[in-house]
Design an enzyme around this catalytic site. Structure first.
Site, PDB file in Angstrom:
ATOM      1  N   ASP A  11      58.143  21.189  86.804  1.00  0.00           N
ATOM      2  CA  ASP A  11      59.487  20.760  87.218  1.00  0.00           C
ATOM      3  C   ASP A  11      59.757  20.902  88.723  1.00  0.00           C
ATOM      4  O   ASP A  11      60.909  21.043  89.122  1.00  0.00           O
ATOM      5  CB  ASP A  11      60.573  21.518  86.437  1.00  0.00           C
ATOM      6  CG  ASP A  11      60.578  21.145  84.961  1.00  0.00           C
ATOM      7  OD1 ASP A  11      60.215  19.994  84.647  1.00  0.00           O
ATOM      8  OD2 ASP A  11      60.941  21.998  84.134  1.00  0.00           O
ATOM      9  N   GLY A  58      58.809  18.441  90.676  1.00  0.00           N
ATOM     10  CA  GLY A  58      58.978  17.051  91.082  1.00  0.00           C
ATOM     11  C   GLY A  58      57.708  16.337  91.476  1.00  0.00           C
ATOM     12  O   GLY A  58      57.736  15.412  92.289  1.00  0.00           O
ATOM     13  N   THR A 104      55.902  14.217  89.766  1.00  0.00           N
ATOM     14  CA  THR A 104      55.911  12.810  89.368  1.00  0.00           C
ATOM     15  C   THR A 104      56.792  11.985  90.301  1.00  0.00           C
ATOM     16  O   THR A 104      56.445  10.854  90.663  1.00  0.00           O
ATOM     17  CB  THR A 104      56.377  12.670  87.915  1.00  0.00           C
ATOM     18  OG1 THR A 104      55.524  13.461  87.071  1.00  0.00           O
ATOM     19  CG2 THR A 104      56.318  11.223  87.459  1.00  0.00           C
ATOM     20  N   LYS A 124      46.710  10.426  85.305  1.00  0.00           N
ATOM     21  CA  LYS A 124      47.024  11.793  84.885  1.00  0.00           C
ATOM     22  C   LYS A 124      46.218  12.079  83.626  1.00  0.00           C
ATOM     23  O   LYS A 124      46.173  11.254  82.704  1.00  0.00           O
ATOM     24  CB  LYS A 124      48.525  11.938  84.627  1.00  0.00           C
ATOM     25  CG  LYS A 124      48.984  13.378  84.372  1.00  0.00           C
ATOM     26  CD  LYS A 124      50.511  13.462  84.386  1.00  0.00           C
ATOM     27  CE  LYS A 124      50.986  14.902  84.222  1.00  0.00           C
ATOM     28  NZ  LYS A 124      52.451  15.029  84.381  1.00  0.00           N
ATOM     29  N   ASP A 141      55.687   9.850  82.389  1.00  0.00           N
ATOM     30  CA  ASP A 141      55.390  10.007  83.818  1.00  0.00           C
ATOM     31  C   ASP A 141      54.745   8.742  84.381  1.00  0.00           C
ATOM     32  O   ASP A 141      55.071   8.296  85.484  1.00  0.00           O
ATOM     33  CB  ASP A 141      54.464  11.207  84.047  1.00  0.00           C
ATOM     34  CG  ASP A 141      55.159  12.535  83.795  1.00  0.00           C
ATOM     35  OD1 ASP A 141      56.387  12.536  83.641  1.00  0.00           O
ATOM     36  OD2 ASP A 141      54.461  13.560  83.744  1.00  0.00           O
ATOM     37  N   GLU A 156      47.674  12.980  89.258  1.00  0.00           N
ATOM     38  CA  GLU A 156      48.674  14.050  89.160  1.00  0.00           C
ATOM     39  C   GLU A 156      48.264  15.067  88.105  1.00  0.00           C
ATOM     40  O   GLU A 156      47.785  14.704  87.026  1.00  0.00           O
ATOM     41  CB  GLU A 156      50.039  13.459  88.794  1.00  0.00           C
ATOM     42  CG  GLU A 156      51.134  14.515  88.682  1.00  0.00           C
ATOM     43  CD  GLU A 156      52.429  13.970  88.085  1.00  0.00           C
ATOM     44  OE1 GLU A 156      53.277  14.799  87.692  1.00  0.00           O
ATOM     45  OE2 GLU A 156      52.585  12.741  87.999  1.00  0.00           O
ATOM     46  N   GLY A 157      48.475  16.332  88.396  1.00  0.00           N
ATOM     47  CA  GLY A 157      48.173  17.376  87.443  1.00  0.00           C
ATOM     48  C   GLY A 157      49.330  17.668  86.507  1.00  0.00           C
ATOM     49  O   GLY A 157      50.452  17.222  86.717  1.00  0.00           O
ATOM     50  N   SER A 158      49.047  18.419  85.461  1.00  0.00           N
ATOM     51  CA  SER A 158      50.078  18.887  84.529  1.00  0.00           C
ATOM     52  C   SER A 158      50.488  20.291  84.952  1.00  0.00           C
ATOM     53  O   SER A 158      49.637  21.164  85.113  1.00  0.00           O
ATOM     54  CB  SER A 158      49.529  18.921  83.102  1.00  0.00           C
ATOM     55  OG  SER A 158      48.993  17.673  82.730  1.00  0.00           O
TER      56      SER A 158
END
Length: 230
Positions: free
Chosen positions: A13, A15, A17, A38, A56, A117-119
């Site tokens: 959270d 940001g 994405t 991702k 996402d 992008e990572g999780s």
């Protein structure tokens, strides 16, 4: 030859994405053939036919104005809003590194710039029960350098420095920091930038404000952060 860059964060959270959408948009609008990827997405909604919407990926595609097919953006999609290792324990279909890498390399064969992008944060477990796989393992396997996304607010000095130090000890290359939720003129947030640069030795490359539709960064400078895919 395709070039790629990994976007990780100091936690969930922050940001990532939103920032990813701005990055891909900047590249695409500069005339570069840009894509998004991702490994695993959790917390997704279902369509009326019961299939999962990769939220996402959908957001980045719309925000960036690209035409990349959704089904090429993420091989693992889960409904439960938890880390991928737990989501797959609850729902099945655990993440496999070979599947993630195959999807990544297929994109690299079709696009010039791939933003992955990572999780969650850097210590996010991607798979555990069927075989141990952490986010840093994905980064290392794909031989990617990273950008670190952080919230500009209270507590970020601790989060940024600890994350950067951990990545350094694990021999993961970090090119710089992007602060999100930034408020120009805010004394604390301006000082956070200075302290994070001082303690990590990393440059703050951009300061993103809520509602921004453009990344305040030169497109050529952004593209130069990407490295060739091995």
């Amino acid at each position: 030859m395709a070039e790629a860059l990994f976007l990780t964060g100091t936690g969930t959270d922050v940001g990532k994405t939103f920032v990813a959408g701005l990055i891909v948009k900047k590249l695409a609008e500069s005339g570069r053939n840009a894509a998004y990827y991702k490994a695993a997405m959790s917390g997704n909604s279902r369509r009326t036919d019961g299939s999962l919407i990769p939220g996402d990926a959908w957001y980045v595609r719309e925000a960036a104005g690209i035409r990349q097919p959704l089904d090429t953006m993420c091989p693992y999609i889960y409904e439960t809003a938890v880390s991928p290792h737990l989501a797959s324990r609850l729902e099945g279909n655990p993440v496999r590194m070979d599947v993630v890498e195959q999807g990544f390399r297929q994109l690299c064969a079709q696009y010039d710039f791939v933003t992955m992008e990572g999780s969650g944060g850097i210590l996010c477990p991607v798979c555990f029960d069927e075989g141990e796989l952490w986010l840093e393992d994905v980064i290392r396997q794909l031989r990617l350098s990273c950008l670190l996304v952080a919230d500009a607010g209270l507590g970020t000095i601790n989060s940024v420095v600890l994350t950067a130090e951990y990545m350094h000890t694990r021999n993961i290359s970090v090119k710089g920091i992007i602060f999100n939720h930034f408020h120009p003129g805010n004394v604390m947030e301006e000082d956070n930038v200075r302290m994070c640069e001082h303690r990590t030795g990393l440059p703050v490359l951009a300061r993103v404000q809520d509602g921004d539709t453009e990344l305040n960064m030169d497109a050529d400078a952004l593209a130069a952060l990407y490295g060739p895919v091995g």
